[in-house]
Design an enzyme around this catalytic site. Structure first.
Site, mmCIF file in Angstrom:
data_model
loop_
_atom_site.group_PDB
_atom_site.id
_atom_site.type_symbol
_atom_site.label_atom_id
_atom_site.label_comp_id
_atom_site.label_asym_id
_atom_site.label_seq_id
_atom_site.Cartn_x
_atom_site.Cartn_y
_atom_site.Cartn_z
ATOM 1 N N GLU A 94 0.821 -1.206 0.000
ATOM 2 C CA GLU A 94 0.000 0.000 0.000
ATOM 3 C C GLU A 94 0.855 1.255 0.000
ATOM 4 O O GLU A 94 1.949 1.282 0.574
ATOM 5 C CB GLU A 94 -0.918 0.002 1.230
ATOM 6 C CG GLU A 94 -1.920 -1.140 1.258
ATOM 7 C CD GLU A 94 -2.819 -1.129 2.477
ATOM 8 O OE1 GLU A 94 -3.634 -2.059 2.614
ATOM 9 O OE2 GLU A 94 -2.719 -0.185 3.297
ATOM 10 N N GLU A 125 -8.803 1.529 -4.567
ATOM 11 C CA GLU A 125 -9.868 1.137 -3.645
ATOM 12 C C GLU A 125 -10.678 2.334 -3.174
ATOM 13 O O GLU A 125 -10.122 3.318 -2.686
ATOM 14 C CB GLU A 125 -9.287 0.396 -2.427
ATOM 15 C CG GLU A 125 -10.370 -0.073 -1.461
ATOM 16 C CD GLU A 125 -9.885 -1.070 -0.435
ATOM 17 O OE1 GLU A 125 -10.709 -1.493 0.401
ATOM 18 O OE2 GLU A 125 -8.700 -1.449 -0.463
#
Length: 263
Positions: free
Chosen positions: A114, A181
Site C-alpha cells: 500500500e 480502492e
C-alpha cells in the site's frame, strides 16, 4: 497457461481483468479452475478467516502460511501476496527481505503493498531485484487508523490530484498493476486512462481495467452486510447454516450414520 506479471500487464486495453482473493488451497483451486487469471492472498484474511477486526494484526508468518497454501492449490493464476502491516514500512531493506520470502518460501508470483509516491523508492528496489509489484492507493486499509475509518478517498480536487500523482509515481517506479480502492468512479476512470499499467478496482467504478472482490463476499458466505461495491453472485450463508443444522439434527436423533454410511 501460467499467468505472469508481464502477461497481466499486457492485458491493458485488451480485456478486463478479474481478480479474487483466496486464503487456502481449496479456494485457490476453485478460483483457478474458473479461469480467473489473478489471485490475491489479501491481508483481508485477518477479518475473513482469522477473526481480527482489521488487517493490522496480521503477521508475516500468517501471510506466508496462507500464501503457501494458495500457491499449492493454483496451477495457472498469478498469485499475488499482500505484504502485511509493518512488513515493509520501516525500510527498503526490510521490504526486500520480506517480499523475497513470499517468492522464495511461499512460492507467490508477486507482492502487493500500500502507498503511493512515498513507496516509489521501495517499489523500484523490489522490481530491480526481480520481485513483481502491485501497488495499492485510495482507501488503504493498513492506514485505517490515520484515515479515521473506511471512507471513500479522492472526493476533493486536492485529494484527486494527489491520487493521480500517486498512481503515476507507482507506475514510474515499476509496478505492473495498481489497485484502486474506494474512489469515485470518475476518478477511477481518469487514473486508468492516464496509466499504461492495469488498474484493478474495488469500489472504484467500471472504468478500471479490472476488478477484485473478496471470495467470501461475492459468494455471500458471512451473513453480514456487504460493502456497496460488492455484488453477491451467490448467497451461501443460509445454505451452509441449513446443512449444518440438518447434520446436527441427524446426529442427535440417530439417523446418521445410516446403513449406507456404515462399513
Amino acid at each position: 497457461m501460467k499467468w505472469t506479471a508481464a502477461k497481466i500487464k499486457a492485458l491493458k486495453g485488451q480485456r478486463k481483468i478479474a481478480m479474487v482473493t483466496a486464503y487456502d488451497a481449496l479456494t485457490a483451486a476453485l478460483v483457478d479452475d474458473a479461469g480467473i487469471p489473478t489471485i490475491l492472498v489479501g491481508d483481508s484474511l485477518g477479518m475473513t478467516v482469522l477473526g481480527y477486526e482489521t488487517t493490522l494484526p496480521v503477521s508475516m508468518e500468517e501471510m506466508l502460511h496462507h500464501a503457501s497454501a494458495v500457491a499449492r492449490g493454483t496451477r495457472n493464476a498469478l498469485v499475488i501476496a499482500d505484504m502485511p502491516f509493518m512488513s515493509y514500512q520501516p525500510s527498503v531493506a526490510l521490504a526486500l527481505e520480506n517480499a523475497g520470502r513470499f517468492l522464495k518460501e511461499a512460492h507467490a508470483d508477486a507482492v502487493k503493498l500500500e502507498g503511493g509516491a512515498m513507496r516509489g523508492e521501495m517499489i523500484e528496489a523490489l522490481v530491480k531485484n526481480g520481485i513483481p509489484v502491485v501497488g495499492h492507493i485510495g482507501l488503504t486499509p493498513q492506514s485505517v487508523k490515520e484515515m479515521g475509518g473506511y471512507r471513500v478517498q479522492g472526493k476533493t480536487p486536492e485529494q484527486a490530484r494527489q491520487l493521480m500523482d500517486d498512481a503515476m509515481a507507482v507506475e514510474q517506479a515499476g509496478a505492473f498493476a495498481i489497485v484502486l480502492e474506494c474512489v469515485p468512479a470518475e476518478l477511477g476512470e481518469m487514473i486508468s486512462n492516464a496509466l499504461t499499467i492495469p488498474t484493478i478496482g474495488i469500489g472504484a467504478g467500471a472504468g478500471c481495467d479490472g476488478q477484485v472482490l473478496v471470495f467470501t463476499d461475492l459468494l455471500g458466505m458471512s451473513g453480514k452486510p456487504a460493502p456497496r461495491f460488492v455484488k453477491k453472485y451467490a448467497t451461501l450463508h443460509p445454505l451452509i447454516a441449513e446443512a449444518l443444522s440438518a447434520y446436527r439434527s441427524d446426529v442427535e436423533d440417530g439417523s446418521f450414520p445410516s446403513e449406507e454410511h456404515t462399513y
